[in-house]
Design a protein around this motif. Sequence first.
Motif, PDB file in Angstrom:
ATOM      1  N   LEU A 182       0.634  -1.294  -0.118  1.00 48.36           N
ATOM      2  CA  LEU A 182       0.001   0.251  -0.028  1.00 48.36           C
ATOM      3  C   LEU A 182       0.816   1.074   0.020  1.00 48.36           C
ATOM      4  O   LEU A 182       0.329   2.213  -0.528  1.00 48.36           O
ATOM      5  N   SER A 183       2.035   1.090   0.621  1.00 55.22           N
ATOM      6  CA  SER A 183       2.989   2.430   0.868  1.00 55.22           C
ATOM      7  C   SER A 183       4.043   2.431  -0.227  1.00 55.22           C
ATOM      8  O   SER A 183       4.867   3.412  -0.211  1.00 55.22           O
ATOM      9  N   SER A 184       4.006   1.512  -1.179  1.00 53.07           N
ATOM     10  CA  SER A 184       5.021   1.544  -2.214  1.00 53.07           C
ATOM     11  C   SER A 184       4.947   2.774  -3.340  1.00 53.07           C
ATOM     12  O   SER A 184       3.903   3.076  -3.799  1.00 53.07           O
ATOM     13  N   HIS A 185       5.935   3.245  -3.771  1.00 47.60           N
ATOM     14  CA  HIS A 185       6.029   4.353  -4.626  1.00 47.60           C
ATOM     15  C   HIS A 185       6.755   3.707  -6.100  1.00 47.60           C
ATOM     16  O   HIS A 185       7.090   4.560  -6.760  1.00 47.60           O
ATOM     17  N   LEU A 186       6.857   2.503  -6.180  1.00 51.66           N
ATOM     18  CA  LEU A 186       7.431   1.741  -7.211  1.00 51.66           C
ATOM     19  C   LEU A 186       6.499   1.904  -8.390  1.00 51.66           C
ATOM     20  O   LEU A 186       5.312   2.292  -8.116  1.00 51.66           O
ATOM     21  N   ASP A 187       6.889   1.664  -9.583  1.00 53.77           N
ATOM     22  CA  ASP A 187       6.068   1.489 -10.781  1.00 53.77           C
ATOM     23  C   ASP A 187       4.870   0.484 -10.772  1.00 53.77           C
ATOM     24  O   ASP A 187       3.991   0.481 -11.443  1.00 53.77           O
ATOM     25  N   THR A 188       5.329  -0.447 -10.100  1.00 55.98           N
ATOM     26  CA  THR A 188       4.430  -1.750 -10.255  1.00 55.98           C
ATOM     27  C   THR A 188       3.433  -1.355  -9.183  1.00 55.98           C
ATOM     28  O   THR A 188       3.475  -1.113  -7.950  1.00 55.98           O
ATOM     29  N   PRO A 189       2.166  -1.416  -9.711  1.00 60.57           N
ATOM     30  CA  PRO A 189       0.905  -0.974  -9.093  1.00 60.57           C
ATOM     31  C   PRO A 189       0.361  -1.877  -7.867  1.00 60.57           C
ATOM     32  O   PRO A 189       0.654  -3.224  -8.049  1.00 60.57           O
ATOM     33  N   TYR A 190      -0.304  -1.574  -6.614  1.00 65.11           N
ATOM     34  CA  TYR A 190      -0.592  -2.373  -5.874  1.00 65.11           C
ATOM     35  C   TYR A 190      -1.890  -2.758  -6.397  1.00 65.11           C
ATOM     36  O   TYR A 190      -3.080  -2.186  -6.679  1.00 65.11           O
ATOM     37  N   ILE A 191      -2.193  -4.210  -6.197  1.00 64.72           N
ATOM     38  CA  ILE A 191      -3.570  -4.928  -6.678  1.00 64.72           C
ATOM     39  C   ILE A 191      -3.815  -5.813  -5.516  1.00 64.72           C
ATOM     40  O   ILE A 191      -2.795  -6.379  -5.111  1.00 64.72           O
ATOM     41  N   LEU A 192      -4.902  -5.828  -5.157  1.00 68.89           N
ATOM     42  CA  LEU A 192      -5.404  -6.780  -4.157  1.00 68.89           C
ATOM     43  C   LEU A 192      -6.150  -7.977  -4.717  1.00 68.89           C
ATOM     44  O   LEU A 192      -7.345  -7.868  -5.024  1.00 68.89           O
ATOM     45  N   LEU A 193      -5.195  -8.951  -5.016  1.00 67.21           N
ATOM     46  CA  LEU A 193      -6.089 -10.014  -5.879  1.00 67.21           C
ATOM     47  C   LEU A 193      -6.832 -11.021  -4.762  1.00 67.21           C
ATOM     48  O   LEU A 193      -6.303 -11.191  -3.632  1.00 67.21           O
ATOM     49  N   MET A 194      -8.134 -11.395  -5.092  1.00 68.56           N
ATOM     50  CA  MET A 194      -8.686 -12.097  -4.033  1.00 68.56           C
ATOM     51  C   MET A 194      -9.045 -13.538  -4.857  1.00 68.56           C
ATOM     52  O   MET A 194      -9.751 -13.510  -5.802  1.00 68.56           O
ATOM     53  N   HIS A 195      -8.404 -14.527  -4.316  1.00 64.36           N
ATOM     54  CA  HIS A 195      -8.812 -15.908  -4.858  1.00 64.36           C
ATOM     55  C   HIS A 195     -10.243 -16.380  -4.005  1.00 64.36           C
ATOM     56  O   HIS A 195     -10.294 -16.720  -2.670  1.00 64.36           O
ATOM     57  N   LEU A 196     -11.138 -16.615  -4.907  1.00 65.84           N
ATOM     58  CA  LEU A 196     -12.496 -17.041  -4.212  1.00 65.84           C
ATOM     59  C   LEU A 196     -12.704 -18.742  -4.725  1.00 65.84           C
ATOM     60  O   LEU A 196     -12.294 -18.977  -5.569  1.00 65.84           O
ATOM     61  N   HIS A 197     -13.300 -19.174  -3.647  1.00 69.33           N
ATOM     62  CA  HIS A 197     -13.669 -20.571  -3.972  1.00 69.33           C
ATOM     63  C   HIS A 197     -15.084 -20.969  -3.450  1.00 69.33           C
ATOM     64  O   HIS A 197     -15.620 -20.567  -2.186  1.00 69.33           O
ATOM     65  N   GLY A 198     -15.934 -21.438  -4.384  1.00 69.12           N
ATOM     66  CA  GLY A 198     -17.188 -21.535  -4.041  1.00 69.12           C
ATOM     67  C   GLY A 198     -17.476 -22.854  -3.357  1.00 69.12           C
ATOM     68  O   GLY A 198     -16.591 -23.394  -2.696  1.00 69.12           O
ATOM     69  N   PRO A 199     -18.863 -22.720  -2.776  1.00 74.80           N
ATOM     70  CA  PRO A 199     -19.955 -22.257  -3.608  1.00 74.80           C
ATOM     71  C   PRO A 199     -20.349 -20.967  -2.955  1.00 74.80           C
ATOM     72  O   PRO A 199     -20.257 -20.581  -1.737  1.00 74.80           O
ATOM     73  N   GLY A 200     -20.949 -19.919  -3.714  1.00 75.87           N
ATOM     74  CA  GLY A 200     -21.153 -18.704  -3.338  1.00 75.87           C
ATOM     75  C   GLY A 200     -21.626 -17.790  -4.459  1.00 75.87           C
ATOM     76  O   GLY A 200     -21.819 -18.386  -5.686  1.00 75.87           O
ATOM     77  N   HIS A 201     -21.967 -16.477  -3.967  1.00 79.38           N
ATOM     78  CA  HIS A 201     -22.325 -15.504  -4.896  1.00 79.38           C
ATOM     79  C   HIS A 201     -21.232 -14.475  -4.791  1.00 79.38           C
ATOM     80  O   HIS A 201     -21.141 -13.954  -3.541  1.00 79.38           O
ATOM     81  N   VAL A 202     -20.610 -13.660  -5.720  1.00 74.81           N
ATOM     82  CA  VAL A 202     -19.823 -12.474  -5.436  1.00 74.81           C
ATOM     83  C   VAL A 202     -20.533 -11.324  -6.547  1.00 74.81           C
ATOM     84  O   VAL A 202     -21.050 -11.663  -7.734  1.00 74.81           O
ATOM     85  N   ILE A 203     -20.516 -10.213  -6.084  1.00 78.52           N
ATOM     86  CA  ILE A 203     -20.993  -8.919  -6.898  1.00 78.52           C
ATOM     87  C   ILE A 203     -19.782  -7.970  -6.957  1.00 78.52           C
ATOM     88  O   ILE A 203     -19.381  -7.611  -5.961  1.00 78.52           O
ATOM     89  N   LEU A 204     -19.448  -7.565  -8.116  1.00 77.07           N
ATOM     90  CA  LEU A 204     -18.231  -6.534  -8.267  1.00 77.07           C
ATOM     91  C   LEU A 204     -18.798  -5.178  -8.763  1.00 77.07           C
ATOM     92  O   LEU A 204     -19.795  -5.434  -9.554  1.00 77.07           O
ATOM     93  N   HIS A 205     -18.061  -4.182  -8.469  1.00 75.36           N
ATOM     94  CA  HIS A 205     -18.421  -3.009  -9.125  1.00 75.36           C
ATOM     95  C   HIS A 205     -17.489  -2.461 -10.161  1.00 75.36           C
ATOM     96  O   HIS A 205     -16.235  -3.050 -10.099  1.00 75.36           O
ATOM     97  N   THR A 206     -17.606  -1.642 -11.308  1.00 79.21           N
ATOM     98  CA  THR A 206     -16.753  -1.614 -12.269  1.00 79.21           C
ATOM     99  C   THR A 206     -15.845  -0.225 -12.181  1.00 79.21           C
ATOM    100  O   THR A 206     -15.052  -0.169 -12.929  1.00 79.21           O
ATOM    101  N   ILE A 207     -16.038   0.771 -11.202  1.00 71.60           N
ATOM    102  CA  ILE A 207     -15.298   1.880 -11.082  1.00 71.60           C
ATOM    103  C   ILE A 207     -14.598   1.759  -9.490  1.00 71.60           C
ATOM    104  O   ILE A 207     -15.364   1.394  -8.598  1.00 71.60           O
ATOM    105  N   SER A 208     -13.523   1.935  -9.461  1.00 74.10           N
ATOM    106  CA  SER A 208     -12.464   2.089  -8.215  1.00 74.10           C
ATOM    107  C   SER A 208     -13.280   3.101  -7.332  1.00 74.10           C
ATOM    108  O   SER A 208     -13.464   3.958  -7.803  1.00 74.10           O
ATOM    109  N   ASP A 209     -13.375   2.859  -6.054  1.00 78.73           N
ATOM    110  CA  ASP A 209     -13.884   3.570  -4.943  1.00 78.73           C
ATOM    111  C   ASP A 209     -12.608   3.919  -4.002  1.00 78.73           C
ATOM    112  O   ASP A 209     -12.743   4.536  -3.039  1.00 78.73           O
ATOM    113  N   THR A 210     -11.268   3.527  -4.257  1.00 76.50           N
ATOM    114  CA  THR A 210     -10.417   3.893  -3.517  1.00 76.50           C
ATOM    115  C   THR A 210      -9.481   5.146  -3.833  1.00 76.50           C
ATOM    116  O   THR A 210      -9.753   5.621  -4.723  1.00 76.50           O
TER     117      THR A 210
END
Length: 210
Positions: A182-210
């Motif tokens: 989160l505090s990195s100033h490098l060229d590599t962007p910070y990405i929080l990848l979430m690995h999901l495992h079913g069963p279940g349901h997920v809803i994503l939004h398409t514009i970042s709110d960070t």
Amino acid sequence: MKYRIIGDTVQTIAIELSANECIFSRLGSVLFVKGALASETAPKGGYWSNISSTLRTEKDPPMVAFRCEQGGGLIGFQAPGPGKIHAVMLDGASRITVKRKNILAATEGVAINPVYLDGEDNQQVTKKLFVTLGGSGWAFLHGPGNLVDFSLMANEKMVVDGSMILLMQGEISYEPRPTGTLSSHLDTPYILLMHLHGPGHVILHTISDT
């Protein structure tokens, strides 16, 4: 309680409250109030203390509760920007996981508890990113942009951008795997990848709110 979602690009939710019904949101999110609704920014009791401590950070505005004292009342909450409002009914048995900052409003009786993610201690994951919703009542979430939902079968896997999750429900399990810090100033962007495992349901939004 009845509600109506108004608008398309930037939505508003209008909620009708009967006598003694109560709803809470963040201070500054109210668009209009009609009828005998009283507001309080510091309601007493353990329930309200838990709501305030769980949903707030130092930079967030205080929580405010609106209670209909008599007859009926109407209150409208404005979305913080373009997107979609998603209503969730909690029946006392179900629990869902949502991003803390995407909660627009919820009725009294909805239980909110923090979620701890691996990586918070070493600042690889934002603290207090997710909370669980339980109890009984309505919760109204706001997802910037459009909403995209997926159902995962048992043992089905999926990888998503964790910062774009609006909600997860069912028996879905998840594992955060951030790249960068989160505090990195490098060229590599910070990405929080979430690995999901079913069963279940997920809803994503398409514009970042960070």
